[in-house]
Design an enzyme around this catalytic site. Structure first.
Site: not given
Length: 156
Positions: A12, A69, A74, A94, A101, A104, A110
């Protein structure tokens, strides 16, 4: 996981400086591997590694740059993980800054967990991963069998 790994590098905005310092410090360890990065992070990483390689007369690794991203990078990275094309992810995210997002980012983390790839959310964890004896070796992660989930009965 092959000996030559494909490593995702993501950061980030507030963590890009940390990522560039980490890459500049660990560039030799990253040389034999392929790198895949999102947007601006990829541009900065490519510049950082090329600078180190030029000074030390080395050949830089392949760097694949995805979209930024928030613009779908992402999700592109998540798809590569699902397809077995990414072996590990260093993602300096961060936790103090809301992201446009964020869903995302959560989905990417995950998927990395679901497909059991080593994931470093911070510099300390990245240091442990890159200094592991397994980093430059062939490795076979144990993947959970989700076939029962795919074959489940669904009431319509």
């Amino acid at each position: 996981m092959k000996k030559k790994k494909t490593i995702a590098l993501v950061a980030h905005d507030n963590r890009k400086k940390d990522m560039m310092e980490w890459v500049a410090y660990n560039w030799k360890e990253l040389l034999p591997h392929s790198l895949v990065c999102t947007g601006t992070t990829g541009k900065l990483i490519q510049e950082t590694i090329e600078k180190q390689c030029k000074v030390h007369d080395a050949i830089p690794p392949e760097v694949t740059r995805l979209k930024s991203g928030p613009l779908g990078g992402d999700q592109q990275l998540g798809a590569l993980i699902c397809e077995g094309q990414v072996d590990m992810m260093i993602f300096f995210w961060d936790p103090m800054q809301p992201q446009p997002h964020d869903v995302d980012v959560k989905a990417l983390l995950r998927i990395a967990t679901l497909y059991n790839i080593p994931t470093a959310p911070n510099r300390s964890t990245a240091d442990f991963i890159i200094s592991s004896n397994l980093f430059h070796q062939k490795y076979s992660p144990i993947l959970k069998d989700y076939s029962a989930y795919i074959k489940r009965e669904v009431d319509l």
